[in-house]
Motif scaffolding. Structure first.
Motif, PDB file in Angstrom:
ATOM      1  N   VAL A 384       5.053   5.638   0.533  1.00  0.00           N
ATOM      2  CA  VAL A 384       4.151   5.939  -0.575  1.00  0.00           C
ATOM      3  C   VAL A 384       2.768   6.308  -0.061  1.00  0.00           C
ATOM      4  N   ARG A 415       2.170   1.468   2.541  1.00  0.00           N
ATOM      5  CA  ARG A 415       3.085   0.984   1.505  1.00  0.00           C
ATOM      6  C   ARG A 415       4.332   1.863   1.470  1.00  0.00           C
ATOM      7  N   ARG A 417       7.987   2.383  -0.847  1.00  0.00           N
ATOM      8  CA  ARG A 417       8.807   2.056  -2.014  1.00  0.00           C
ATOM      9  C   ARG A 417      10.228   1.772  -1.546  1.00  0.00           C
ATOM     10  N   HIS A 440       6.422  -8.216   0.979  1.00  0.00           N
ATOM     11  CA  HIS A 440       7.290  -7.591  -0.014  1.00  0.00           C
ATOM     12  C   HIS A 440       6.860  -8.010  -1.414  1.00  0.00           C
ATOM     13  N   THR A 446       7.729  -2.625  -3.606  1.00  0.00           N
ATOM     14  CA  THR A 446       7.091  -2.054  -2.426  1.00  0.00           C
ATOM     15  C   THR A 446       7.066  -3.059  -1.283  1.00  0.00           C
ATOM     16  N   THR A 448       4.547  -3.708   1.887  1.00  0.00           N
ATOM     17  CA  THR A 448       3.238  -3.380   2.426  1.00  0.00           C
ATOM     18  C   THR A 448       3.194  -3.821   3.886  1.00  0.00           C
TER      19      THR A 448
END
Length: 467
Positions: A384, A415, A417, A440, A446, A448
């Motif tokens: 993302v 990040r 998805r 998570h 997502t 991170t």
């Protein structure tokens, strides 16, 4: 000690939560040393005297890419070194606003972070319906957004804009604007893409009007390029005046389909289209075929093409060609899965050819039902926002991986998805000497990942337990 994999647990450590704001998420951290896999920065220049980028051919062989051919295994005894960054991009700064989707470092970006769009190709009108009325409604664009789509490559036809010379079809342009508005209301971005295949109706093709299609297809193209496509500029002007200022429009593709002619003529034509668009609505992303020499010398040029035009992964990297958008059309789910993986493994985001009028990836068929290929098209994780130049991503073995040059932008936070998947097991190579942490968020779907500092190329690998 080799690279280590860390399970994402149900609660995060205090330091990770403070960094990632992951109150309900999970975190994992690594501190060992390792050696990253290497990925080409992007496909090499494809120099060709003409343009031949057919976008309707099936692509891919159904095989899921397991990673680049030149990837190295992790060292058994790592030396703690990190690969140097690829050569810097020489494109000029983007003219688009900083918060908008733009080209930075030869890659798609938003807010300073690499952000490759997930895209679909959608036709404005149905060629099979009476009066070519649109098959898509506002709800369909909302469904695309819910599926994780970011951008719509909206096909527009010269024949629809200007059915008779100097006579413009206001109803058709109204439908174009309506589709743009529906997409924007759903949170999607739009590229206005004029499509020609087999030139046009006068020679048995699609796209150009009959009045501009005299003689054979070759003769029609010769006439078109004789004045650098100037015959089409009035239609482009009307389109930009009517729909170009809509909030959802972020880009334009002057011509897609099978292009025949000299690349220099295309450049002159595309520059003219870009100039009139900028005069009307400001700078937009521009999508040129990859065969056009020198296209990478300008900011905000993406490269739209058939997947078959993606150069071999082992070719010499060319960072100025890393901002491509591959148009993927395939006859079966396995084909599009392999084609998509082959493109994204080299750093090219893809636009699935889902024009809504039949085929496995149709947004809608004649009965209004979606095609069966959406899982293959959008069922995998997706980057993302990445803090650095994204080198490639996609399925790898039983899991999924992404590679990028971590350069400390965005405080090092990326990040991804997860497409509805549960918390994965996470590994990052090299695993040090810097700090990294992953969290998570099942609500936001997502993962991170924070990487401390400008440490060069890193490789993220996600795996899931077999059900």
């Amino acid at each position: 000690m080799g690279s280590q994999a860390w399970r994402v647990w149900g609660a995060c450590a205090l330091s990770a939560c403070a960094l990632l704001a992951c109150d309900d998420g999970a975190a994992t951290q690594g501190d060992a040393q390792g050696q990253p896999a290497v990925m080409d920065a992007g496909p090499a220049d494809a120099a060709a005297p003409g343009l031949d980028g057919a976008v309707d051919a099936a692509a891919g062989d159904g095989a899921v890419d397991a990673g680049p051919a030149d990837a190295r295994p992790v060292d058994a005894e790592p030396d703690g070194t990190v690969d140097a960054a690829p050569p810097p991009c020489q494109q000029p700064p983007s003219a688009r606003p900083a918060g908008a989707r733009r080209i930075e470092g030869c890659r798609f970006a938003r807010d300073g972070l690499t952000a490759p769009p997930r895209a679909v190709v959608v036709s404005t009108d149905s060629l099979a319906r009476d009066a070519r009325t649109p098959l898509h409604e506002a709800e369909h664009y909302r469904e695309l957004a819910a599926a994780g789509v970011d951008l719509v490559w909206l096909l527009v036809f010269w024949e629809g804009l200007e059915p008779f010379e100097a006579t413009f079809n206001g109803a058709y342009m109204g439908r174009v604007c309506q589709q743009v508005d529906w997409a924007a209301a759903a949170g999607l971005e739009v590229v206005l893409a004029v499509h020609q295949q087999g030139f046009g109706a006068g020679v048995g093709g699609v796209g150009a009007p009959a009045w501009a299609s005299g003689g054979s297809e070759a003769e029609a193209w010769a006439a078109f390029w004789a004045d650098d496509g100037a015959a089409f500029l009035p239609a482009w002007t009307r389109l930009m005046e009517t729909c170009g200022a809509a909030p959802g429009v972020v880009g334009l593709a002057p011509l897609t389909g099978r292009l025949q002619g000299e690349a220099a003529a295309f450049v002159r034509y595309a520059e003219a289209v870009a100039a009139l668009a900028e005069a009307q609505v400001g700078p937009l992303l521009q999508f040129w075929p990859p065969q056009v020499p020198g296209a990478g010398a300008r900011a905000d040029h993406g490269y739209a093409f058939a997947l078959g035009a993606v150069p071999d992964a082992q070719a010499a990297p060319d960072p100025e060609r890393a901002a491509g958008l591959a148009l993927v059309g395939a006859a079966a789910a396995a084909d599009v899965g392999g084609a998509r993986a082959a493109a994204t493994a080299q750093g090219w985001p893809v636009a699935i050819w889902a024009d809504g009028f039949g085929g496995p990836f149709a947004l809608r068929d004649a009965q209004g039902a979606p095609g069966p290929g959406w899982t293959a098209a959008f069922g995998d994780p997706w980057p993302v926002a990445v803090a650095g130049a994204l080198q490639g991503w996609g399925p790898q073995g039983a899991g999924w991986s992404a590679r990028w040059v971590a350069d400390g932008t965005g405080q090092g936070v990326s990040r991804f998805r997860l497409a509805g998947r549960p918390a994965p097991t996470v590994a990052l190579t090299p695993d040090g000497p810097f700090e990294w942490v992953a969290g998570h968020d099942p609500v936001a779907d997502t993962l991170t990942v924070f990487v401390e500092g400008a440490v060069g190329e890193v490789s993220l690998t996600l795996t899931w337990e077999a059900e």
